[in-house]
Scaffold this motif. Sequence first.
Motif, PDB file in Angstrom:
ATOM      1  N   ASN A 180       0.827  -1.209   0.000  1.00  0.00           N
ATOM      2  CA  ASN A 180       0.000   0.000   0.000  1.00  0.00           C
ATOM      3  C   ASN A 180       0.860   1.258   0.000  1.00  0.00           C
ATOM      4  O   ASN A 180       0.530   2.249  -0.668  1.00  0.00           O
ATOM      5  CB  ASN A 180      -0.936  -0.008   1.214  1.00  0.00           C
ATOM      6  CG  ASN A 180      -2.042  -1.031   1.068  1.00  0.00           C
ATOM      7  OD1 ASN A 180      -2.462  -1.361  -0.031  1.00  0.00           O
ATOM      8  ND2 ASN A 180      -2.528  -1.542   2.185  1.00  0.00           N
ATOM      9  N   SER A 181       1.962   1.239   0.746  1.00  0.00           N
ATOM     10  CA  SER A 181       2.860   2.396   0.759  1.00  0.00           C
ATOM     11  C   SER A 181       3.525   2.577  -0.593  1.00  0.00           C
ATOM     12  O   SER A 181       3.667   3.698  -1.093  1.00  0.00           O
ATOM     13  CB  SER A 181       3.927   2.220   1.852  1.00  0.00           C
ATOM     14  OG  SER A 181       3.340   2.193   3.135  1.00  0.00           O
ATOM     15  N   GLY A 182       3.943   1.474  -1.216  1.00  0.00           N
ATOM     16  CA  GLY A 182       4.585   1.558  -2.517  1.00  0.00           C
ATOM     17  C   GLY A 182       3.647   2.025  -3.609  1.00  0.00           C
ATOM     18  O   GLY A 182       4.058   2.729  -4.533  1.00  0.00           O
ATOM     19  N   SER A 215       5.708   8.075   1.802  1.00  0.00           N
ATOM     20  CA  SER A 215       5.343   6.674   1.612  1.00  0.00           C
ATOM     21  C   SER A 215       6.446   5.748   2.105  1.00  0.00           C
ATOM     22  O   SER A 215       6.177   4.706   2.725  1.00  0.00           O
ATOM     23  CB  SER A 215       5.055   6.400   0.130  1.00  0.00           C
ATOM     24  OG  SER A 215       3.979   7.181  -0.337  1.00  0.00           O
ATOM     25  N   LEU A 216       7.688   6.117   1.831  1.00  0.00           N
ATOM     26  CA  LEU A 216       8.822   5.322   2.288  1.00  0.00           C
ATOM     27  C   LEU A 216       8.877   5.279   3.815  1.00  0.00           C
ATOM     28  O   LEU A 216       9.097   4.218   4.416  1.00  0.00           O
ATOM     29  CB  LEU A 216      10.117   5.904   1.720  1.00  0.00           C
ATOM     30  CG  LEU A 216      11.400   5.098   1.938  1.00  0.00           C
ATOM     31  CD1 LEU A 216      11.292   3.731   1.275  1.00  0.00           C
ATOM     32  CD2 LEU A 216      12.609   5.857   1.396  1.00  0.00           C
ATOM     33  N   VAL A 217       8.644   6.417   4.444  1.00  0.00           N
ATOM     34  CA  VAL A 217       8.639   6.476   5.908  1.00  0.00           C
ATOM     35  C   VAL A 217       7.507   5.632   6.481  1.00  0.00           C
ATOM     36  O   VAL A 217       7.673   4.947   7.500  1.00  0.00           O
ATOM     37  CB  VAL A 217       8.511   7.941   6.382  1.00  0.00           C
ATOM     38  CG1 VAL A 217       8.238   8.017   7.883  1.00  0.00           C
ATOM     39  CG2 VAL A 217       9.783   8.718   6.040  1.00  0.00           C
ATOM     40  N   SER A 218       6.348   5.649   5.826  1.00  0.00           N
ATOM     41  CA  SER A 218       5.201   4.882   6.322  1.00  0.00           C
ATOM     42  C   SER A 218       5.453   3.381   6.267  1.00  0.00           C
ATOM     43  O   SER A 218       4.751   2.608   6.918  1.00  0.00           O
ATOM     44  CB  SER A 218       3.953   5.224   5.510  1.00  0.00           C
ATOM     45  OG  SER A 218       4.008   4.669   4.212  1.00  0.00           O
ATOM     46  N   MET A 219       6.455   2.948   5.488  1.00  0.00           N
ATOM     47  CA  MET A 219       6.846   1.537   5.473  1.00  0.00           C
ATOM     48  C   MET A 219       8.009   1.265   6.416  1.00  0.00           C
ATOM     49  O   MET A 219       8.017   0.256   7.139  1.00  0.00           O
ATOM     50  CB  MET A 219       7.254   1.114   4.063  1.00  0.00           C
ATOM     51  CG  MET A 219       7.682  -0.351   3.990  1.00  0.00           C
ATOM     52  SD  MET A 219       8.578  -0.794   2.480  1.00  0.00           S
ATOM     53  CE  MET A 219      10.099   0.139   2.699  1.00  0.00           C
ATOM     54  N   ILE A 220       8.983   2.157   6.456  1.00  0.00           N
ATOM     55  CA  ILE A 220      10.184   1.918   7.264  1.00  0.00           C
ATOM     56  C   ILE A 220       9.856   1.880   8.753  1.00  0.00           C
ATOM     57  O   ILE A 220      10.367   1.026   9.490  1.00  0.00           O
ATOM     58  CB  ILE A 220      11.243   3.005   6.968  1.00  0.00           C
ATOM     59  CG1 ILE A 220      11.811   2.805   5.558  1.00  0.00           C
ATOM     60  CG2 ILE A 220      12.366   2.968   7.990  1.00  0.00           C
ATOM     61  CD1 ILE A 220      12.805   3.866   5.138  1.00  0.00           C
ATOM     62  N   VAL A 221       9.005   2.775   9.219  1.00  0.00           N
ATOM     63  CA  VAL A 221       8.651   2.796  10.643  1.00  0.00           C
ATOM     64  C   VAL A 221       8.018   1.470  11.073  1.00  0.00           C
ATOM     65  O   VAL A 221       8.442   0.879  12.085  1.00  0.00           O
ATOM     66  CB  VAL A 221       7.720   3.989  10.964  1.00  0.00           C
ATOM     67  CG1 VAL A 221       7.174   3.887  12.388  1.00  0.00           C
ATOM     68  CG2 VAL A 221       8.467   5.306  10.787  1.00  0.00           C
ATOM     69  N   PRO A 222       7.014   0.927  10.351  1.00  0.00           N
ATOM     70  CA  PRO A 222       6.497  -0.400  10.713  1.00  0.00           C
ATOM     71  C   PRO A 222       7.550  -1.506  10.628  1.00  0.00           C
ATOM     72  O   PRO A 222       7.548  -2.430  11.459  1.00  0.00           O
ATOM     73  CB  PRO A 222       5.380  -0.630   9.692  1.00  0.00           C
ATOM     74  CG  PRO A 222       4.906   0.735   9.339  1.00  0.00           C
ATOM     75  CD  PRO A 222       6.161   1.563   9.327  1.00  0.00           C
ATOM     76  N   LEU A 223       8.457  -1.434   9.636  1.00  0.00           N
ATOM     77  CA  LEU A 223       9.504  -2.451   9.542  1.00  0.00           C
ATOM     78  C   LEU A 223      10.380  -2.462  10.785  1.00  0.00           C
ATOM     79  O   LEU A 223      10.763  -3.525  11.285  1.00  0.00           O
ATOM     80  CB  LEU A 223      10.369  -2.198   8.298  1.00  0.00           C
ATOM     81  CG  LEU A 223       9.797  -2.633   6.944  1.00  0.00           C
ATOM     82  CD1 LEU A 223      10.759  -2.257   5.826  1.00  0.00           C
ATOM     83  CD2 LEU A 223       9.514  -4.110   6.923  1.00  0.00           C
ATOM     84  N   ILE A 224      10.696  -1.289  11.301  1.00  0.00           N
ATOM     85  CA  ILE A 224      11.504  -1.196  12.521  1.00  0.00           C
ATOM     86  C   ILE A 224      10.768  -1.844  13.693  1.00  0.00           C
ATOM     87  O   ILE A 224      11.352  -2.601  14.488  1.00  0.00           O
ATOM     88  CB  ILE A 224      11.844   0.273  12.836  1.00  0.00           C
ATOM     89  CG1 ILE A 224      12.770   0.850  11.754  1.00  0.00           C
ATOM     90  CG2 ILE A 224      12.500   0.398  14.213  1.00  0.00           C
ATOM     91  CD1 ILE A 224      13.003   2.344  11.871  1.00  0.00           C
ATOM     92  N   TYR A 449       1.532   5.592   9.278  1.00  0.00           N
ATOM     93  CA  TYR A 449       0.655   6.522   8.551  1.00  0.00           C
ATOM     94  C   TYR A 449       0.826   7.954   9.054  1.00  0.00           C
ATOM     95  O   TYR A 449       1.009   8.891   8.266  1.00  0.00           O
ATOM     96  CB  TYR A 449      -0.785   6.055   8.726  1.00  0.00           C
ATOM     97  CG  TYR A 449      -1.857   6.966   8.179  1.00  0.00           C
ATOM     98  CD1 TYR A 449      -2.071   7.086   6.812  1.00  0.00           C
ATOM     99  CD2 TYR A 449      -2.690   7.681   9.053  1.00  0.00           C
ATOM    100  CE1 TYR A 449      -3.077   7.904   6.321  1.00  0.00           C
ATOM    101  CE2 TYR A 449      -3.699   8.500   8.559  1.00  0.00           C
ATOM    102  CZ  TYR A 449      -3.888   8.609   7.192  1.00  0.00           C
ATOM    103  OH  TYR A 449      -4.889   9.415   6.716  1.00  0.00           O
ATOM    104  N   ILE A 450       0.806   8.130  10.359  1.00  0.00           N
ATOM    105  CA  ILE A 450       0.951   9.469  10.958  1.00  0.00           C
ATOM    106  C   ILE A 450       2.343  10.031  10.695  1.00  0.00           C
ATOM    107  O   ILE A 450       2.500  11.224  10.390  1.00  0.00           O
ATOM    108  CB  ILE A 450       0.659   9.410  12.470  1.00  0.00           C
ATOM    109  CG1 ILE A 450      -0.807   9.044  12.727  1.00  0.00           C
ATOM    110  CG2 ILE A 450       1.004  10.733  13.135  1.00  0.00           C
ATOM    111  CD1 ILE A 450      -1.803  10.032  12.164  1.00  0.00           C
ATOM    112  N   CYS A 451       3.371   9.187  10.808  1.00  0.00           N
ATOM    113  CA  CYS A 451       4.743   9.648  10.548  1.00  0.00           C
ATOM    114  C   CYS A 451       4.886  10.138   9.111  1.00  0.00           C
ATOM    115  O   CYS A 451       5.554  11.145   8.854  1.00  0.00           O
ATOM    116  CB  CYS A 451       5.736   8.529  10.827  1.00  0.00           C
ATOM    117  SG  CYS A 451       5.922   8.116  12.580  1.00  0.00           S
ATOM    118  N   GLY A 452       4.262   9.434   8.178  1.00  0.00           N
ATOM    119  CA  GLY A 452       4.326   9.846   6.782  1.00  0.00           C
ATOM    120  C   GLY A 452       3.670  11.194   6.547  1.00  0.00           C
ATOM    121  O   GLY A 452       4.181  12.026   5.778  1.00  0.00           O
ATOM    122  N   ILE A 453       2.526  11.425   7.199  1.00  0.00           N
ATOM    123  CA  ILE A 453       1.854  12.732   7.075  1.00  0.00           C
ATOM    124  C   ILE A 453       2.757  13.832   7.620  1.00  0.00           C
ATOM    125  O   ILE A 453       2.867  14.919   7.034  1.00  0.00           O
ATOM    126  CB  ILE A 453       0.509  12.715   7.822  1.00  0.00           C
ATOM    127  CG1 ILE A 453      -0.468  11.762   7.118  1.00  0.00           C
ATOM    128  CG2 ILE A 453      -0.094  14.125   7.896  1.00  0.00           C
ATOM    129  CD1 ILE A 453      -1.787  11.593   7.842  1.00  0.00           C
TER     130      ILE A 453
END
Length: 463
Positions: A180-182, A215-224, A449-453
């Motif tokens: 979804n982020s990609g 979008s990249l941040v919204s994926m990286i934060v959950p990966l961490i 999601y919030i971090c990406g915003i």
Amino acid sequence: MITALIIIFIIGYLAIALEHPLRVDKTASALLLGMLMWIIYAMGAESIVPQVAGAKFSNFLQDHPDVLSHSKHMQALEYVLNVDIIEHLGDIMQTLLFLIGAMTIVEMIDVHGGFRVITDHINTRKKVQLLWVIGFITFIMSAILDNLTTTIVMLMLLRKLITQKEERWLYAGTIVIAANSGGAWSPIGDVTTIMLWVNGNITAPSLLSYVLLPSLVSMIVPLILISRRLKGDLPPRDTVVEKNSFITSGQRNAIFWLGVSGLIFVPVFKTVTHLPPFVGMLFVLGALWVFTEIFYNSKMLEQAKELRLPKVISRVDMPSILFFLGILMAVAVLQSTGILSATARFLNDEIHNVTLIASVLGVLSSVVDNVPLVAAVIGMYPIQSPDAVGYAANFMCDGLFWELMSYCAGVGGSILIIGSAAGVISMGIEKISFGWYLKNFSWIAFVGYICGIGVYMAEKLLF
């Protein structure tokens, strides 16, 4: 009549959201909803069209003097049949033809084993490292292909890599978020971005400039956050026998790179020719079709019957196409009857903050399907002229609202597993339950999601 349309739309939405408990396919509900709403609109056209269409209806009557002799109901019905349905169906078919072309090209790559170009290079058995590899591959693939197809490919790969169900679900949840982020930063990565791009709300350069990093941040934060749950290595995987072994690696790679290059070419085609994206997509499909026909005729491969495009196109997920048709037709009624414009006025009057409106709509997209949500938003907020100033400037092409909406609609769908096509596919293939995802992934997806915003707003402040 307006009240009846709203009630039916809500009931239809609930039927779509509760597809599994009701055991009624969401496509059936969407088609019934869309057609039923047009029937009710047509029946009540006499009371709705003169009030909502106004000057447009008057111009229609002037241009068609033969209609003036009809009754008021027939005049309004003629307007619905000759203006509303034609205009909306034209817009909807652009999106559907684009999707059909893209899905056929992806199926052509898949049936030739082209995706092995990627999957064969995943050799790590370290759990955390594999998580990040799968996350980034999914992120990139979903931008080039689309998040639905990418999710299917990656989940099938996942079954070959991990045998333990609960552990595989952690990776599957990651795939949903990454897909979804990609898809949110690419004009062809998600149905919602396709809709915004085709409609002219957003351009490819704008998405790359301002939506890619959030979008990249919204994926990286959950990966961490997910990485903290994984430790150690996975057992060695079994060797898989290659399907269609008569296809050489060179032939497989050729189909892969031709298909992917064609998909990447579509945004360039639109920029250069200014033609609708579906024209470019079908052009690429035609070129790939001709190439494969010449290729197989010259090779005389009897085994290739199953790989030719007439056979491949039967694998395209037509229920999904019909689902989009039904739900978009339903939203078109909401637009034609003025319900969406009234909702837009309410949001503007009560909130009057485009960042907050887009953020709320993004969270809402996790509860209801983001496709009809974006279709509704497009109908609610007309594109403003380039010389618009003040609050209206947020709604011009590549305005703040449309950039943020492309991010929020895509990434927000990860908050609940029913909020995106990627999540629904994961429920079907991996049998992930709604409750398990809610407990283990919803809060993680929301934090991302919030971090990406926040990153997007920082970009706007700095640049």
